[in-house]
Design a protein around this motif. Structure first.
Motif, PDB file in Angstrom:
ATOM      1  N   GLY A  34     -17.977  24.145 -31.387  1.00 37.97           N
ATOM      2  CA  GLY A  34     -18.849  24.911 -32.286  1.00 37.97           C
ATOM      3  C   GLY A  34     -18.200  26.213 -32.733  1.00 37.97           C
ATOM      4  O   GLY A  34     -18.287  26.604 -33.901  1.00 37.97           O
ATOM      5  N   VAL A  35     -17.517  26.887 -31.813  1.00 38.13           N
ATOM      6  CA  VAL A  35     -16.817  28.129 -32.170  1.00 38.13           C
ATOM      7  C   VAL A  35     -15.660  27.832 -33.125  1.00 38.13           C
ATOM      8  O   VAL A  35     -15.432  28.589 -34.081  1.00 38.13           O
ATOM      9  N   LEU A  36     -14.948  26.740 -32.890  1.00 40.41           N
ATOM     10  CA  LEU A  36     -13.874  26.358 -33.815  1.00 40.41           C
ATOM     11  C   LEU A  36     -14.418  26.058 -35.211  1.00 40.41           C
ATOM     12  O   LEU A  36     -13.825  26.462 -36.221  1.00 40.41           O
ATOM     13  N   TRP A  37     -15.550  25.354 -35.270  1.00 38.80           N
ATOM     14  CA  TRP A  37     -16.187  25.091 -36.560  1.00 38.80           C
ATOM     15  C   TRP A  37     -16.564  26.409 -37.239  1.00 38.80           C
ATOM     16  O   TRP A  37     -16.350  26.581 -38.441  1.00 38.80           O
ATOM     17  N   LEU A  38     -17.142  27.328 -36.494  1.00 37.57           N
ATOM     18  CA  LEU A  38     -17.578  28.600 -37.078  1.00 37.57           C
ATOM     19  C   LEU A  38     -16.402  29.375 -37.645  1.00 37.57           C
ATOM     20  O   LEU A  38     -16.454  29.861 -38.782  1.00 37.57           O
ATOM     21  N   ILE A  39     -15.329  29.492 -36.872  1.00 34.65           N
ATOM     22  CA  ILE A  39     -14.156  30.230 -37.349  1.00 34.65           C
ATOM     23  C   ILE A  39     -13.579  29.568 -38.596  1.00 34.65           C
ATOM     24  O   ILE A  39     -13.313  30.232 -39.603  1.00 34.65           O
ATOM     25  N   GLY A  40     -13.406  28.252 -38.558  1.00 35.00           N
ATOM     26  CA  GLY A  40     -12.822  27.550 -39.695  1.00 35.00           C
ATOM     27  C   GLY A  40     -13.684  27.591 -40.940  1.00 35.00           C
ATOM     28  O   GLY A  40     -13.196  27.856 -42.042  1.00 35.00           O
ATOM     29  N   LEU A  41     -14.971  27.349 -40.767  1.00 39.09           N
ATOM     30  CA  LEU A  41     -15.864  27.337 -41.935  1.00 39.09           C
ATOM     31  C   LEU A  41     -16.019  28.725 -42.535  1.00 39.09           C
ATOM     32  O   LEU A  41     -16.161  28.868 -43.761  1.00 39.09           O
ATOM     33  N   GLU A  42     -16.008  29.762 -41.702  1.00 37.76           N
ATOM     34  CA  GLU A  42     -16.079  31.125 -42.232  1.00 37.76           C
ATOM     35  C   GLU A  42     -14.801  31.477 -42.989  1.00 37.76           C
ATOM     36  O   GLU A  42     -14.860  32.160 -44.015  1.00 37.76           O
ATOM     37  N   LEU A  43     -13.654  31.041 -42.491  1.00 32.72           N
ATOM     38  CA  LEU A  43     -12.395  31.312 -43.203  1.00 32.72           C
ATOM     39  C   LEU A  43     -12.344  30.589 -44.537  1.00 32.72           C
ATOM     40  O   LEU A  43     -11.798  31.114 -45.512  1.00 32.72           O
ATOM     41  N   ALA A  49     -22.247  28.507 -43.208  1.00 29.69           N
ATOM     42  CA  ALA A  49     -21.257  28.189 -42.172  1.00 29.69           C
ATOM     43  C   ALA A  49     -21.814  28.302 -40.754  1.00 29.69           C
ATOM     44  O   ALA A  49     -21.556  27.409 -39.933  1.00 29.69           O
ATOM     45  N   PRO A  50     -22.581  29.341 -40.393  1.00 28.62           N
ATOM     46  CA  PRO A  50     -23.098  29.395 -39.017  1.00 28.62           C
ATOM     47  C   PRO A  50     -24.018  28.214 -38.689  1.00 28.62           C
ATOM     48  O   PRO A  50     -23.960  27.678 -37.583  1.00 28.62           O
ATOM     49  N   PHE A  51     -24.834  27.809 -39.643  1.00 27.78           N
ATOM     50  CA  PHE A  51     -25.714  26.657 -39.408  1.00 27.78           C
ATOM     51  C   PHE A  51     -24.908  25.390 -39.169  1.00 27.78           C
ATOM     52  O   PHE A  51     -25.185  24.628 -38.242  1.00 27.78           O
ATOM     53  N   TRP A  52     -23.881  25.164 -40.002  1.00 29.44           N
ATOM     54  CA  TRP A  52     -23.062  23.958 -39.847  1.00 29.44           C
ATOM     55  C   TRP A  52     -22.263  23.999 -38.543  1.00 29.44           C
ATOM     56  O   TRP A  52     -22.031  22.962 -37.928  1.00 29.44           O
ATOM     57  N   ALA A  53     -21.856  25.195 -38.123  1.00 28.72           N
ATOM     58  CA  ALA A  53     -21.112  25.322 -36.867  1.00 28.72           C
ATOM     59  C   ALA A  53     -22.003  25.016 -35.665  1.00 28.72           C
ATOM     60  O   ALA A  53     -21.591  24.320 -34.731  1.00 28.72           O
ATOM     61  N   GLY A  67     -18.785  14.190 -34.209  1.00 31.53           N
ATOM     62  CA  GLY A  67     -17.937  14.963 -35.121  1.00 31.53           C
ATOM     63  C   GLY A  67     -18.007  14.459 -36.550  1.00 31.53           C
ATOM     64  O   GLY A  67     -17.988  15.241 -37.498  1.00 31.53           O
ATOM     65  N   MET A  68     -18.088  13.139 -36.692  1.00 33.81           N
ATOM     66  CA  MET A  68     -18.181  12.564 -38.044  1.00 33.81           C
ATOM     67  C   MET A  68     -19.497  12.940 -38.707  1.00 33.81           C
ATOM     68  O   MET A  68     -19.542  13.234 -39.906  1.00 33.81           O
ATOM     69  N   ILE A  69     -20.567  12.924 -37.934  1.00 25.83           N
ATOM     70  CA  ILE A  69     -21.869  13.292 -38.490  1.00 25.83           C
ATOM     71  C   ILE A  69     -21.884  14.781 -38.838  1.00 25.83           C
ATOM     72  O   ILE A  69     -22.442  15.189 -39.857  1.00 25.83           O
ATOM     73  N   ALA A  70     -21.230  15.603 -38.000  1.00 22.06           N
ATOM     74  CA  ALA A  70     -21.190  17.045 -38.249  1.00 22.06           C
ATOM     75  C   ALA A  70     -20.401  17.383 -39.510  1.00 22.06           C
ATOM     76  O   ALA A  70     -20.624  18.426 -40.120  1.00 22.06           O
ATOM     77  N   LEU A  71     -19.494  16.530 -39.912  1.00 21.09           N
ATOM     78  CA  LEU A  71     -18.678  16.774 -41.103  1.00 21.09           C
ATOM     79  C   LEU A  71     -19.482  16.632 -42.389  1.00 21.09           C
ATOM     80  O   LEU A  71     -19.162  17.282 -43.390  1.00 21.09           O
ATOM     81  N   ILE A  72     -20.528  15.838 -42.375  1.00 23.00           N
ATOM     82  CA  ILE A  72     -21.292  15.552 -43.601  1.00 23.00           C
ATOM     83  C   ILE A  72     -21.861  16.833 -44.210  1.00 23.00           C
ATOM     84  O   ILE A  72     -21.773  17.048 -45.424  1.00 23.00           O
ATOM     85  N   GLY A  73     -22.438  17.706 -43.396  1.00 20.50           N
ATOM     86  CA  GLY A  73     -23.067  18.926 -43.902  1.00 20.50           C
ATOM     87  C   GLY A  73     -22.103  19.849 -44.627  1.00 20.50           C
ATOM     88  O   GLY A  73     -22.355  20.236 -45.787  1.00 20.50           O
ATOM     89  N   PRO A  74     -20.987  20.257 -43.996  1.00 23.46           N
ATOM     90  CA  PRO A  74     -20.061  21.142 -44.708  1.00 23.46           C
ATOM     91  C   PRO A  74     -19.452  20.510 -45.966  1.00 23.46           C
ATOM     92  O   PRO A  74     -19.249  21.201 -46.968  1.00 23.46           O
ATOM     93  N   VAL A  75     -19.193  19.209 -45.939  1.00 11.86           N
ATOM     94  CA  VAL A  75     -18.636  18.544 -47.122  1.00 11.86           C
ATOM     95  C   VAL A  75     -19.641  18.600 -48.267  1.00 11.86           C
ATOM     96  O   VAL A  75     -19.290  18.928 -49.417  1.00 11.86           O
ATOM     97  N   LEU A  76     -20.897  18.293 -47.987  1.00 11.32           N
ATOM     98  CA  LEU A  76     -21.914  18.352 -49.051  1.00 11.32           C
ATOM     99  C   LEU A  76     -22.140  19.783 -49.526  1.00 11.32           C
ATOM    100  O   LEU A  76     -22.360  20.017 -50.720  1.00 11.32           O
ATOM    101  N   ALA A  77     -22.093  20.755 -48.596  1.00  8.06           N
ATOM    102  CA  ALA A  77     -22.283  22.149 -48.984  1.00  8.06           C
ATOM    103  C   ALA A  77     -21.181  22.600 -49.941  1.00  8.06           C
ATOM    104  O   ALA A  77     -21.442  23.301 -50.925  1.00  8.06           O
TER     105      ALA A  77
END
Length: 183
Positions: A34-43, A49-53, A67-77
């Motif tokens: 989750g922290v890796l997602w937050l750092i990457g999505l914020e960059l 980004a915090p919600f998706w993380a 992980g595959m399901i978690a990818l759907i949100g940021p891609v659509l955003a």
């Protein structure tokens, strides 16, 4: 037969402790992801980004598919926010980086540190069980490894033929002002 005095209780406590340790490892793994997602999505500047993380960290608990399901949100955003394809590619690259880090480094390391599972078993266990039992093997490998390695006896300390345990000499009492013996 009294169940309190049998080995059954001991075995159940050992297995339960191993499963609890595995759950701690899975939770810590999800927090790190989750922290890796937050750092990457914020960059990358992904909207929400915090919600998706947070969602990515929670879905990390689901092995293989989380992980595959978690990818759907940021891609659509990114796709619906009107950004270019470059940013979409960055999100997909971030997902690939997180999956590789989690599968090869973070997951085995955290499982090794919180349970008695050796690093090599945490790395190879899901692969081997995934081949033997295609779908369920990957899902069951980490908790099963935690229980199996909890029952392993620790190796005995190395002993040499004819070796005696070291003897500790008694402390010598010297009168005040006496000189210690020179070597």
């Amino acid at each position: 037969m009294d169940i309190r005095n049998s080995n059954t209780t001991t075995h159940l406590k050992t297995a339960g402790g191993a499963l609890l340790s595995w759950w701690r490892a899975a939770t810590l793994d999800a927090l790190i992801v989750g922290v890796l997602w937050l750092i990457g999505l914020e960059l990358i500047r992904v909207p929400f980004a915090p919600f998706w993380a947070i969602l990515g960290g929670i879905l990390q608990i689901i092995p293989t598919f989380g992980g595959m399901i978690a990818l759907i949100g940021p891609v659509l955003a990114v796709a619906f926010s009107g950004h270019d394809e470059w940013r979409l590619g960055l999100v997909l690259g971030l997902y690939g980086l997180i999956v590789i880090l989690e599968g090869l480094v973070i997951g085995p390391y955290v499982l090794h540190r919180t349970t008695k599972v050796p690093w090599w078993a945490a790395f190879l266990g899901p692969i081997v069980l995934g081949i033997l039992i295609p779908f369920w093997g990957v899902l069951l490998a980490p908790p099963l490894l935690a229980v199996v390695f909890a029952f392993r006896k620790p190796p005995p300390p190395p002993s040499f033929p004819g070796a005696q345990p070291p003897s500790i000499p008694p402390p010598s009492v010297q009168p005040p002002g006496a000189q210690p013996p020179s070597l």
